[in-house]
Design a protein around this motif. Structure first.
Motif, PDB file in Angstrom:
ATOM      1  N   ARG A  40      59.790  26.060  39.928  1.00  0.00           N
ATOM      2  CA  ARG A  40      59.831  26.973  41.166  1.00  0.00           C
ATOM      3  C   ARG A  40      59.176  28.393  40.682  1.00  0.00           C
ATOM      4  N   ASP A  41      59.160  28.896  39.521  1.00  0.00           N
ATOM      5  CA  ASP A  41      58.372  30.162  39.265  1.00  0.00           C
ATOM      6  C   ASP A  41      56.985  29.744  39.001  1.00  0.00           C
ATOM      7  N   LEU A  42      56.052  29.712  40.087  1.00  0.00           N
ATOM      8  CA  LEU A  42      54.722  29.341  39.940  1.00  0.00           C
ATOM      9  C   LEU A  42      54.094  30.480  39.806  1.00  0.00           C
ATOM     10  N   ASP A  43      53.584  30.775  38.757  1.00  0.00           N
ATOM     11  CA  ASP A  43      52.790  32.066  38.517  1.00  0.00           C
ATOM     12  C   ASP A  43      50.934  32.051  38.957  1.00  0.00           C
ATOM     13  N   ASP A  44      50.476  30.569  38.571  1.00  0.00           N
ATOM     14  CA  ASP A  44      49.199  30.807  38.655  1.00  0.00           C
ATOM     15  C   ASP A  44      48.525  29.560  39.653  1.00  0.00           C
ATOM     16  N   ALA A  45      47.468  29.806  40.118  1.00  0.00           N
ATOM     17  CA  ALA A  45      46.770  28.608  40.848  1.00  0.00           C
ATOM     18  C   ALA A  45      45.274  28.523  40.530  1.00  0.00           C
ATOM     19  N   ILE A  46      44.602  27.551  40.504  1.00  0.00           N
ATOM     20  CA  ILE A  46      43.255  27.424  40.007  1.00  0.00           C
ATOM     21  C   ILE A  46      42.277  26.928  41.557  1.00  0.00           C
ATOM     22  N   TRP A  47      40.827  27.572  41.238  1.00  0.00           N
ATOM     23  CA  TRP A  47      40.047  26.799  41.907  1.00  0.00           C
ATOM     24  C   TRP A  47      38.592  26.767  41.441  1.00  0.00           C
ATOM     25  N   LEU A  48      37.633  26.015  41.855  1.00  0.00           N
ATOM     26  CA  LEU A  48      36.487  25.809  41.007  1.00  0.00           C
ATOM     27  C   LEU A  48      35.354  25.412  41.955  1.00  0.00           C
ATOM     28  N   GLU A  49      34.248  26.140  41.783  1.00  0.00           N
ATOM     29  CA  GLU A  49      33.109  26.040  42.689  1.00  0.00           C
ATOM     30  C   GLU A  49      31.856  25.749  41.830  1.00  0.00           C
ATOM     31  N   PRO A  50      31.465  24.613  41.901  1.00  0.00           N
ATOM     32  CA  PRO A  50      30.032  24.223  41.323  1.00  0.00           C
ATOM     33  C   PRO A  50      29.059  25.166  41.583  1.00  0.00           C
ATOM     34  N   THR A  51      28.015  25.446  40.821  1.00  0.00           N
ATOM     35  CA  THR A  51      26.804  26.166  40.931  1.00  0.00           C
ATOM     36  C   THR A  51      25.567  25.427  40.430  1.00  0.00           C
ATOM     37  N   PRO A  52      24.349  25.728  40.805  1.00  0.00           N
ATOM     38  CA  PRO A  52      23.238  25.125  40.138  1.00  0.00           C
ATOM     39  C   PRO A  52      23.176  25.321  38.461  1.00  0.00           C
ATOM     40  N   THR A  53      23.816  26.347  38.128  1.00  0.00           N
ATOM     41  CA  THR A  53      23.561  26.376  36.640  1.00  0.00           C
ATOM     42  C   THR A  53      25.021  26.444  36.012  1.00  0.00           C
ATOM     43  N   GLY A  54      25.902  26.074  36.583  1.00  0.00           N
ATOM     44  CA  GLY A  54      27.444  25.852  35.939  1.00  0.00           C
ATOM     45  C   GLY A  54      28.383  25.782  36.968  1.00  0.00           C
ATOM     46  N   ALA A  55      29.447  26.858  36.778  1.00  0.00           N
ATOM     47  CA  ALA A  55      30.565  26.800  37.834  1.00  0.00           C
ATOM     48  C   ALA A  55      31.199  28.242  37.775  1.00  0.00           C
ATOM     49  N   ILE A  56      31.874  28.604  39.055  1.00  0.00           N
ATOM     50  CA  ILE A  56      32.684  29.610  38.942  1.00  0.00           C
ATOM     51  C   ILE A  56      34.101  29.118  38.899  1.00  0.00           C
ATOM     52  N   LEU A  57      34.759  29.459  38.033  1.00  0.00           N
ATOM     53  CA  LEU A  57      36.205  29.080  37.811  1.00  0.00           C
ATOM     54  C   LEU A  57      37.173  30.283  38.067  1.00  0.00           C
ATOM     55  N   SER A  58      38.112  30.255  38.874  1.00  0.00           N
ATOM     56  CA  SER A  58      39.036  31.162  39.578  1.00  0.00           C
ATOM     57  C   SER A  58      40.294  30.858  39.248  1.00  0.00           C
ATOM     58  N   VAL A  59      41.137  31.651  38.540  1.00  0.00           N
ATOM     59  CA  VAL A  59      42.428  31.664  38.330  1.00  0.00           C
ATOM     60  C   VAL A  59      43.122  32.829  38.989  1.00  0.00           C
ATOM     61  N   HIS A  60      44.151  32.277  40.192  1.00  0.00           N
ATOM     62  CA  HIS A  60      44.866  33.407  40.956  1.00  0.00           C
ATOM     63  C   HIS A  60      46.090  33.682  40.348  1.00  0.00           C
ATOM     64  N   ILE A  61      46.526  34.559  40.270  1.00  0.00           N
ATOM     65  CA  ILE A  61      47.828  35.025  39.427  1.00  0.00           C
ATOM     66  C   ILE A  61      48.813  35.997  40.303  1.00  0.00           C
ATOM     67  N   ALA A  62      49.964  35.375  40.511  1.00  0.00           N
ATOM     68  CA  ALA A  62      51.140  36.256  41.243  1.00  0.00           C
ATOM     69  C   ALA A  62      51.064  37.557  40.938  1.00  0.00           C
ATOM     70  N   ASP A  63      50.827  38.613  41.845  1.00  0.00           N
ATOM     71  CA  ASP A  63      50.940  40.035  41.883  1.00  0.00           C
ATOM     72  C   ASP A  63      52.147  40.536  41.638  1.00  0.00           C
ATOM     73  N   VAL A  64      52.796  40.313  40.667  1.00  0.00           N
ATOM     74  CA  VAL A  64      54.078  40.698  40.252  1.00  0.00           C
ATOM     75  C   VAL A  64      54.225  42.396  40.300  1.00  0.00           C
ATOM     76  N   ALA A  65      53.304  43.058  39.926  1.00  0.00           N
ATOM     77  CA  ALA A  65      53.138  44.482  39.617  1.00  0.00           C
ATOM     78  C   ALA A  65      53.344  45.139  40.957  1.00  0.00           C
ATOM     79  N   GLU A  66      53.081  44.381  41.896  1.00  0.00           N
ATOM     80  CA  GLU A  66      52.936  45.023  43.329  1.00  0.00           C
ATOM     81  C   GLU A  66      54.399  45.195  43.889  1.00  0.00           C
ATOM     82  N   LEU A  67      55.435  44.365  43.373  1.00  0.00           N
ATOM     83  CA  LEU A  67      56.753  44.639  44.010  1.00  0.00           C
ATOM     84  C   LEU A  67      57.794  45.138  42.887  1.00  0.00           C
ATOM     85  N   VAL A  68      57.229  44.718  41.529  1.00  0.00           N
ATOM     86  CA  VAL A  68      58.161  45.330  40.276  1.00  0.00           C
ATOM     87  C   VAL A  68      57.408  46.587  39.815  1.00  0.00           C
TER      88      VAL A  68
END
Length: 627
Positions: A40-68
């Motif tokens: 239930r403590d889900l820290d991270d999410a992923i996403w991927l966008e192919p490009t003509p020369t490779g890919a853009i890989l995104s990792v989205h991480i919980a912004d804990v520092a915003e509240l703590v």
């Protein structure tokens, strides 16, 4: 260390905190999560966008520092705990559950503030650009690992194509890391794998596990590189090897020849240091990276939360909220808490185990049937309680069969006074000489009167001549003890292994000397010198190791490695190629100026390797017979 309880005011603050409207002014990003089925403590999410020369890989991480925030009661409890502890039936979270499992967790279809690490890769999965920015996300889907694997094969799953592409890129990332010398994140025999710090793990490994592993390593690596390029102190994750450790690929290949997971674990413990957090950039040995940090799990790890705060300050053009001294103290604190948690866990089970071991010593009839791991525990207990007699016969049998761990051998050398046992150990070390260096490394860590152990190189080119010097505190004060004879070998690592064996032998014979008493030359290494200088190897010593007939089903790769160690040769090199019949493996062994080659072709990769090793063994036997 007892399990900490959250102060009531910390729980109250966690319930009271709310996400402000300004958070949704950030750019929105897309992502899905992949975690354990009960997480239930889900820290991270992923996403991927192919490009003509490779890919853009995104990792989205919980912004804990915003509240703590720094200095708050929540910050103090996070520092006290340093990490979330996971048990068989639950966990002890670093942050109160209203935060860790609700307001900050990246639950599906819930708006959450995030920090995004967006990495642009070329076709070879090389980093071309790293962007880090504050964002917000509404997770499209929550998958378990098994669900994500099934979705990859389901043409009707909304994110099946995304997961297929993500897995494809994780394979490229994994192959690229291994090609560049990483040992962390690699599969080993016995259904195990090496984690990012080179420790054996039995955790389940599926396609989706590899996907998350590679995406998180990439994100952590990219953030560390981003910080290092700006010369910013942070809690870098530093990992080093000990002086006796071989090169990375040799290390990994040696692990593959060992007969059990326990033996692999013991060898790794003797070769690798613990990873540490600190502001000084040392690098990461197991991942073979100049810079690495932890950034993707701020809900569960203090180090990640600290690094988030540093990055967020930089993004806003502000000074880092931590001084270098504060970061050093935090790194030391995390290390101390980790050791205390490990000690607590160990002591929890220790009392029950001692009862079981004593029962086995009282009735030793079941001792021969114990596994390697179980026997090691019983042996350690028998040595501690000075009740070795009930297991003495089994100890000798297992030494002869090579069925003792390096830790067992260490105990028998330094904590047992039995000449017949010592003789058996030395006979084993002659055949498995790398164990001698591992025993010395353990002694440096565990012998209370030992200081440093240093390999003194008396020649700078092949053949290498080395002496091992160990600083030991005795009644008359500190003494630097070494051997009268020197160790010589064509390879530097081989000379160190032999120096360790000579030292152990002299120690057991009470024949250690001061450096000034050391012989100027060594005559005890004729076989090794012959191999190093390329002259013809004598049939007699070879025949000692090659006289037994080969039989189907034997571990030919391990047997060949043992011979190389015993005769001070370089280890065999294996080269693979895919052919129509499956896999072709060439085994090449350098003996003096001659290269002995064996070839195996079968549908199974490991079987091809075994056949090639057997062919080399057969050719060596022919040489040994002086045909």
């Amino acid at each position: 260390m007892p399990t900490l309880k959250f102060p009531p005011q910390a729980i109250a603050l966690a319930k009271r905190l709310t996400l402000t409207d300004s958070l949704w002014e950030r750019p929105q990003v897309q992502g899905i999560t992949i975690d354990g089925p009960d997480s239930r403590d889900l820290d991270d999410a992923i996403w991927l966008e192919p490009t003509p020369t490779g890919a853009i890989l995104s990792v989205h991480i919980a912004d804990v520092a915003e509240l703590v925030t720094i200095g708050s009661i929540l910050d103090k409890v996070a520092i006290a705990r340093t990490q979330t502890q996971y048990f068989r039936n639950g966990n002890a979270p670093m942050l109160p559950r209203p935060l860790s499992e609700d307001k900050l967790s990246l639950l599906a279809f819930q708006d959450r503030p995030t920090l995004t690490v967006r990495v642009t890769l070329n076709a070879h999965a090389e980093i071309k650009q790293t962007e880090i920015f504050e964002s917000w996300m509404r997770s499209h889907q929550r998958y378990s690992y098994s669900e994500a694997d099934a979705a990859q094969r389901d043409p009707n799953d909304a994110y099946g194509d995304l997961l297929q592409q993500a897995y494809y890129w994780s394979q490229i990332l994994n192959r690229q890391r291994i090609a560049q010398g990483a040992i962390g994140g690699r599969i080993t025999p016995f259904g195990m794998w090496l984690n990012e710090e080179g420790a054996l793990s039995t955790a389940e490994r599926t396609n989706s596990h590899l996907l998350i592993q590679e995406f998180m390593i990439l994100a952590n690596r990219a953030v560390a590189q981003w910080l290092a390029e700006r010369d910013i102190p942070a809690l870098y994750r530093n990992h080093t090897a000990r002086a006796i450790a071989p090169e990375r690929e040799t290390l990994y290949q040696t692990l593959l020849t060992l007969g059990s997971a326990a033996a692999m674990r013991q060898r790794l413990q003797s070769w690798l240091n613990r990873a540490e957090y600190g502001p000084a950039l040392v690098g990461h040995f197991a991942l073979n990276l100049p810079a690495y940090c932890h950034f993707t799990s701020p809900i569960r790890r203090l180090a990640d939360l600290v690094n988030h705060r540093i990055v967020k300050a930089l993004l806003k053009g502000e000074q880092s909220p931590y001084t270098k001294t504060e970061l050093e103290q935090l790194g030391q604190h995390i290390a101390q808490v980790t050791l205390e948690l490990e000690k607590e866990t160990s002591e929890h089970f220790k009392a029950e185990h001692r009862k079981q071991y004593q029962a086995l010593l009282d009735d030793a009839s079941d001792v021969p049937h114990l596994s390697l791991k179980e026997f090691s525990k019983v042996l350690k207990y028998a040595v501690e309680t000075q009740e070795l007699q009930p297991v003495l016969a089994e100890v000798k049998t297992r030494i002869d069969k090579g069925q003792l761990s390096v830790q067992d051998l260490y105990l028998l050398v330094f904590q047992v006074q039995d000449k017949s046992i010592h003789k058996a150990v030395l006979n084993h070390l002659e055949k498995q000489i790398q164990d001698a260096s591992s025993i010395i490394a353990m002694a440096v860590d565990w012998q209370a009167d030992w200081g440093r152990a240093e390999y003194v190189e008396l020649s700078q080119s092949s053949p290498f001549t080395v002496a091992l010097e160990v600083t030991i505190t005795q009644e008359e004060g500190q003494r630097v003890l070494t051997t009268k004879d020197l160790a010589t070998h064509g390879r530097k690592q081989g000379s160190r292994h032999h120096a360790s064996l000579l030292w152990i032998e002299a120690y057991l014979q009470n024949a250690l000397v001061e450096a000034s008493e050391r012989s100027p030359a060594n005559t005890a290494m004729q076989v090794a010198e012959v191999a190093a200088t390329g002259q013809q190897t004598s049939c007699v010593p070879m025949h000692r190791y090659l006289s037994k007939p080969l039989k189907d089903g034997q571990n030919f790769v391990g047997m060949l490695n043992d011979i190389c160690q015993a005769l001070r040769w370089d280890v065999a090199i294996y080269e693979f190629a895919e052919v129509s019949e499956g896999f072709e493996c060439d085994c090449r062994l350098q003996v003096g100026d001659e290269v002995i080659v064996g070839k195996g072709i079968t549908p199974a990769k490991q079987k091809a390797k075994a056949i090639s090793a057997r062919q080399v063994m057969e050719k060596l036997q022919a040489i040994a017979r002086c045909d």
